[in-house]
Design a protein around this motif. Structure first.
Motif, PDB file in Angstrom:
ATOM      1  N   GLU A  25       0.823  -1.201   0.000  1.00  0.00           N
ATOM      2  CA  GLU A  25       0.000   0.000   0.000  1.00  0.00           C
ATOM      3  C   GLU A  25       0.861   1.257   0.000  1.00  0.00           C
ATOM      4  OE1 GLU A  25      -3.466   0.088   2.602  1.00  0.00           O
ATOM      5  OE2 GLU A  25      -2.901   2.073   3.197  1.00  0.00           O
ATOM      6  N   ARG A  26       1.961   1.221   0.759  1.00  0.00           N
ATOM      7  CA  ARG A  26       2.909   2.330   0.765  1.00  0.00           C
ATOM      8  C   ARG A  26       4.318   1.772   0.775  1.00  0.00           C
ATOM      9  NH1 ARG A  26       0.483   6.881   5.023  1.00  0.00           N
ATOM     10  NH2 ARG A  26      -1.596   7.041   4.077  1.00  0.00           N
ATOM     11  N   MET A  65       2.299  13.665  -6.942  1.00  0.00           N
ATOM     12  CA  MET A  65       1.541  14.763  -6.359  1.00  0.00           C
ATOM     13  C   MET A  65       1.516  14.620  -4.848  1.00  0.00           C
ATOM     14  SD  MET A  65      -1.793  14.308  -5.054  1.00  0.00           S
ATOM     15  CE  MET A  65      -2.541  15.770  -5.711  1.00  0.00           C
ATOM     16  N   ILE A  66       1.407  15.774  -4.171  1.00  0.00           N
ATOM     17  CA  ILE A  66       1.319  15.825  -2.714  1.00  0.00           C
ATOM     18  C   ILE A  66       0.108  16.691  -2.384  1.00  0.00           C
ATOM     19  CG2 ILE A  66       2.566  16.246  -0.571  1.00  0.00           C
ATOM     20  CD1 ILE A  66       5.140  16.431  -2.187  1.00  0.00           C
ATOM     21  N   TRP A  67      -0.856  16.124  -1.655  1.00  0.00           N
ATOM     22  CA  TRP A  67      -2.039  16.889  -1.286  1.00  0.00           C
ATOM     23  C   TRP A  67      -1.650  18.070  -0.404  1.00  0.00           C
ATOM     24  CZ3 TRP A  67      -5.656  15.943  -4.434  1.00  0.00           C
ATOM     25  CH2 TRP A  67      -5.922  14.641  -4.902  1.00  0.00           C
ATOM     26  N   ALA A  68      -2.458  19.129  -0.442  1.00  0.00           N
ATOM     27  CA  ALA A  68      -2.104  20.402   0.181  1.00  0.00           C
ATOM     28  C   ALA A  68      -1.786  20.271   1.665  1.00  0.00           C
ATOM     29  CB  ALA A  68      -3.243  21.407  -0.030  1.00  0.00           C
ATOM     30  N   ASN A  69      -2.634  19.554   2.423  1.00  0.00           N
ATOM     31  CA  ASN A  69      -2.382  19.453   3.863  1.00  0.00           C
ATOM     32  C   ASN A  69      -1.099  18.698   4.163  1.00  0.00           C
ATOM     33  OD1 ASN A  69      -3.425  17.082   2.893  1.00  0.00           O
ATOM     34  ND2 ASN A  69      -4.775  16.697   4.624  1.00  0.00           N
ATOM     35  N   THR A  70      -0.807  17.649   3.360  1.00  0.00           N
ATOM     36  CA  THR A  70       0.445  16.902   3.544  1.00  0.00           C
ATOM     37  C   THR A  70       1.641  17.742   3.099  1.00  0.00           C
ATOM     38  OG1 THR A  70      -0.732  14.832   3.132  1.00  0.00           O
ATOM     39  CG2 THR A  70       1.668  14.777   2.965  1.00  0.00           C
ATOM     40  N   PHE A  71       1.500  18.455   1.962  1.00  0.00           N
ATOM     41  CA  PHE A  71       2.602  19.249   1.432  1.00  0.00           C
ATOM     42  C   PHE A  71       3.002  20.361   2.396  1.00  0.00           C
ATOM     43  CE2 PHE A  71       5.457  20.982  -1.491  1.00  0.00           C
ATOM     44  CZ  PHE A  71       5.223  22.342  -1.635  1.00  0.00           C
ATOM     45  N   TYR A  72       2.031  20.992   3.026  1.00  0.00           N
ATOM     46  CA  TYR A  72       2.338  22.083   3.965  1.00  0.00           C
ATOM     47  C   TYR A  72       3.242  21.581   5.094  1.00  0.00           C
ATOM     48  CZ  TYR A  72       1.600  25.617   7.557  1.00  0.00           C
ATOM     49  OH  TYR A  72       1.794  26.566   8.514  1.00  0.00           O
ATOM     50  N   LEU A  73       2.934  20.397   5.628  1.00  0.00           N
ATOM     51  CA  LEU A  73       3.746  19.852   6.721  1.00  0.00           C
ATOM     52  C   LEU A  73       5.093  19.347   6.220  1.00  0.00           C
ATOM     53  CD1 LEU A  73       0.925  17.881   8.597  1.00  0.00           C
ATOM     54  CD2 LEU A  73       1.916  20.082   9.228  1.00  0.00           C
ATOM     55  N   LEU A  74       5.091  18.622   5.092  1.00  0.00           N
ATOM     56  CA  LEU A  74       6.335  18.040   4.577  1.00  0.00           C
ATOM     57  C   LEU A  74       7.338  19.112   4.174  1.00  0.00           C
ATOM     58  CD1 LEU A  74       5.346  14.938   2.420  1.00  0.00           C
ATOM     59  CD2 LEU A  74       6.063  15.047   4.784  1.00  0.00           C
ATOM     60  N   SER A  97       2.380   6.029  -2.310  1.00  0.00           N
ATOM     61  CA  SER A  97       1.473   4.963  -2.744  1.00  0.00           C
ATOM     62  C   SER A  97       1.441   5.000  -4.267  1.00  0.00           C
ATOM     63  CB  SER A  97       0.068   5.177  -2.171  1.00  0.00           C
ATOM     64  OG  SER A  97      -0.511   6.355  -2.703  1.00  0.00           O
ATOM     65  N   VAL A  98       1.373   3.818  -4.860  1.00  0.00           N
ATOM     66  CA  VAL A  98       1.345   3.711  -6.324  1.00  0.00           C
ATOM     67  C   VAL A  98      -0.112   3.699  -6.768  1.00  0.00           C
ATOM     68  CG1 VAL A  98       2.031   2.358  -8.322  1.00  0.00           C
ATOM     69  CG2 VAL A  98       3.504   2.444  -6.298  1.00  0.00           C
ATOM     70  N   ASP A  99      -0.486   4.661  -7.573  1.00  0.00           N
ATOM     71  CA  ASP A  99      -1.863   4.779  -8.044  1.00  0.00           C
ATOM     72  C   ASP A  99      -1.898   4.627  -9.567  1.00  0.00           C
ATOM     73  OD1 ASP A  99      -2.754   5.527  -5.400  1.00  0.00           O
ATOM     74  OD2 ASP A  99      -1.838   7.477  -5.786  1.00  0.00           O
ATOM     75  N   PHE A 100      -2.853   3.836 -10.031  1.00  0.00           N
ATOM     76  CA  PHE A 100      -3.030   3.689 -11.474  1.00  0.00           C
ATOM     77  C   PHE A 100      -4.493   3.942 -11.807  1.00  0.00           C
ATOM     78  CE2 PHE A 100      -1.493   2.344 -15.562  1.00  0.00           C
ATOM     79  CZ  PHE A 100      -2.637   1.930 -16.218  1.00  0.00           C
ATOM     80  N   HIS A 101      -4.726   4.961 -12.621  1.00  0.00           N
ATOM     81  CA  HIS A 101      -6.080   5.335 -13.022  1.00  0.00           C
ATOM     82  C   HIS A 101      -6.293   4.927 -14.474  1.00  0.00           C
ATOM     83  CE1 HIS A 101      -9.502   7.917 -14.037  1.00  0.00           C
ATOM     84  NE2 HIS A 101      -9.768   7.922 -12.734  1.00  0.00           N
ATOM     85  N   GLU A 102      -7.511   4.395 -14.745  1.00  0.00           N
ATOM     86  CA  GLU A 102      -7.778   3.904 -16.093  1.00  0.00           C
ATOM     87  C   GLU A 102      -7.609   4.989 -17.150  1.00  0.00           C
ATOM     88  OE1 GLU A 102      -9.999   1.251 -13.271  1.00  0.00           O
ATOM     89  OE2 GLU A 102      -9.615   3.393 -13.491  1.00  0.00           O
ATOM     90  N   LEU A 103      -7.839   6.257 -16.797  1.00  0.00           N
ATOM     91  CA  LEU A 103      -7.754   7.356 -17.769  1.00  0.00           C
ATOM     92  C   LEU A 103      -6.428   8.098 -17.682  1.00  0.00           C
ATOM     93  CD1 LEU A 103      -9.077   9.110 -19.927  1.00  0.00           C
ATOM     94  CD2 LEU A 103     -10.136  10.451 -18.100  1.00  0.00           C
ATOM     95  N   TYR A 104      -5.959   8.379 -16.448  1.00  0.00           N
ATOM     96  CA  TYR A 104      -4.792   9.244 -16.280  1.00  0.00           C
ATOM     97  C   TYR A 104      -3.476   8.481 -16.102  1.00  0.00           C
ATOM     98  CZ  TYR A 104      -8.562  12.548 -15.514  1.00  0.00           C
ATOM     99  OH  TYR A 104      -9.674  13.302 -15.672  1.00  0.00           O
ATOM    100  N   GLY A 105      -3.545   7.177 -16.000  1.00  0.00           N
ATOM    101  CA  GLY A 105      -2.321   6.381 -15.956  1.00  0.00           C
ATOM    102  C   GLY A 105      -1.674   6.342 -14.583  1.00  0.00           C
ATOM    103  N   LEU A 106      -0.353   6.087 -14.592  1.00  0.00           N
ATOM    104  CA  LEU A 106       0.400   5.843 -13.356  1.00  0.00           C
ATOM    105  C   LEU A 106       0.797   7.156 -12.695  1.00  0.00           C
ATOM    106  CD1 LEU A 106       1.738   3.559 -11.630  1.00  0.00           C
ATOM    107  CD2 LEU A 106       3.828   3.991 -12.956  1.00  0.00           C
ATOM    108  N   SER A 107       0.688   7.206 -11.360  1.00  0.00           N
ATOM    109  CA  SER A 107       1.145   8.368 -10.601  1.00  0.00           C
ATOM    110  C   SER A 107       1.490   7.913  -9.195  1.00  0.00           C
ATOM    111  CB  SER A 107       0.075   9.458 -10.558  1.00  0.00           C
ATOM    112  OG  SER A 107      -1.056   9.009  -9.848  1.00  0.00           O
TER     113      SER A 107
END
Length: 455
Positions: A25-26, A65-74, A97-107
């Motif tokens: 998962e991570r 990508m880093i979500w805003a609340n996580t990015f502010y602390l990191l 975490s490895v995310d794969f979206h059917e439209l946007y691909g790997l991130s």
């Protein structure tokens, strides 16, 4: 027709499932950050890259990508620990975490960072180059050159097909003042492994005709930070630092700063910003010349008045001896005054025209800024509307799910599944030990209830 074929969406769904089942998962990864940028909502978007051993060729790249609340602390944690900004060029150790979206691909989504895993190869290389240039005593040589006045003969190093080059010429030649600029393109490759040799070769060609130019402009449109690594070259930086003409750079977005930008005489954020700098520089020169011209006229008038007073005194004292000579000189002086007054009037008219032009330009600039701000406010309003609608929709979905959950968990629903509810004196009986012989109890079913006595 092959009945075993699957759709692209089904294929991507399979890939998503395989990744989800086979990857934790991570997990922690090592990579170099590139093209780091933060949007208006505070979310950080970037690229993670890896280069080969030579440090020049990319072998891997993936979006992150880093979500805003996580990015502010990191970011605060990382910058406090490393004493450097969270920016492109740093090699980092991050938990993702490895995310794969059917439209946007790997991130990759970032959750944590290890500050002890510091500068990446790109930043280390840049620091080493700057240190070497400083030790060689050439780091600030180009900055010490003075811009010639006027600065309107421009040698350009750029790709001839680049949009940034066309934007630069359009901005320069269509300036509101009507200033004339003489430009000459020296084509070069502005990206990749061949860029360094190509730009140096263009500089050598310019050097052969250096007397024909006032400055050298090196321009390139924006792009990923990893595409600008060719401008972090020691040979290119040393060649520019020691060049005999001032060098102005506009080779990336505002957030990008290469070694070439640091050693150049002047750094602008974009090609059009370079054009604006040259136009404003020439406008300042024209204004200074107008002021000097006005000062000369004022000085001449004052001197004429002083000399006229002296002549009057001299005439009084020597009216008998120099009467004839004075008349002759008076005639000459009157003619000179007429010529000077006409010259002054002409210069004043020219200056008034220039001041009118400057006033018109300032008015246009103000209108442009107001229009840009209005468009910006409209964009912000539209973004707020979209975000509000999305939040309302999300909260509505959550309420529907809760309502469904409550319905499924209600006593009536449970009784319909075959369960019963035993009550004594209006209270639900959860354990048999609370009952004793002779107690009256009520058993509830989905379609009614029965009263009983415990034996």
């Amino acid at each position: 027709m092959n009945n075993s074929a699957i759709s692209l969406y089904e294929l991507n769904s399979l890939i998503k499932g395989v990744l989800s089942d086979s990857i934790p998962e991570r997990l922690w990864i090592r990579a170099e950050m590139s093209d780091v940028r933060v949007n208006q909502n505070g979310h950080c978007y970037l690229e993670f890259i890896e280069k080969d051993q030579s440090g020049r060729t990319l072998v891997a790249k993936v979006r992150g990508m880093i979500w805003a609340n996580t990015f502010y602390l990191l970011r605060s944690y990382f910058e406090n620990a490393t004493k450097q900004s969270f920016s492109s060029g740093l090699k980092v150790l991050v938990q993702v975490s490895v995310d794969f979206h059917e439209l946007y691909g790997l991130s990759l989504t970032v959750y944590d960072i290890d500050p002890s895993y510091t500068l990446g190869d790109q930043a280390l290389n840049r620091a080493a180059i700057l240190k070497q240039l400083e030790e060689d005593g050439v780091l600030y040589l180009n900055k010490e050159l003075e811009l010639p006045l006027p600065t309107n003969r421009i040698a350009i190093i750029s790709s001839p097909t680049a949009a940034g080059y066309e934007d630069f010429l359009d901005q320069l030649h269509k300036n509101a003042f009507g200033f004339v600029f003489y430009t000459k393109l020296f084509p070069a490759i502005m990206q990749g492994d061949r860029a360094e040799d190509s730009v140096i070769s263009a500089l050598e060609r310019i050097y052969e005709y250096q007397d024909c130019f006032d400055v050298v402009v090196i321009i390139r449109g924006g792009g990923a930070t990893s595409d600008l690594s060719c401008f972090d070259s020691y040979l290119l930086a040393a060649s520019c630092a020691q060049f005999s003409l001032p060098i102005i750079t506009g080779i990336g977005h505002e957030r990008d700063e290469t070694v070439l930008d640091i050693v150049a005489h002047t750094r602008a954020k974009t090609p059009t910003a370079v054009a604006e700098f040259l136009i404003n520089n020439l406008a300042e020169t024209a204004l200074e010349l107008a002021e000097i011209s006005q000062d000369i006229v004022s000085s001449v008038v004052q001197r004429l008045q002083e000399e006229n007073v002296k002549l009057n005194v001299f005439e009084t004292k020597n009216s008998f001896v120099l009467k004839g000579w004075y008349r002759e000189q008076q005639t000459i002086l009157s003619s000179s005054k007429v010529v000077l007054i006409r010259g002054m009037q002409r210069i004043q008219r020219e200056n008034m025209n220039k001041f009118d032009l400057l006033e018109e330009v300032l008015s246009k600039k103000s209108q442009q800024m107001l229009k840009m701000n209005e468009e910006r406010f409209l964009q912000i309003e539209e973004s707020l509307n979209r975000n509000t609608q999305r939040l309302l929709k999300d909260e509505s979905n959550k309420l529907q799910i809760l309502e469904k959950h409550i319905q499924l968990s209600s006593p009536e629903n449970i009784l319909k599944k075959g369960y019963t509810l035993t009550m004594k004196a209006g209270k639900v009986i959860k354990q048999s030990e609370v009952l004793k012989s002779g107690d009256e109890i009520t058993t509830c079913f989905s379609d009614g209830q029965i009263d009983s006595i415990v034996k």
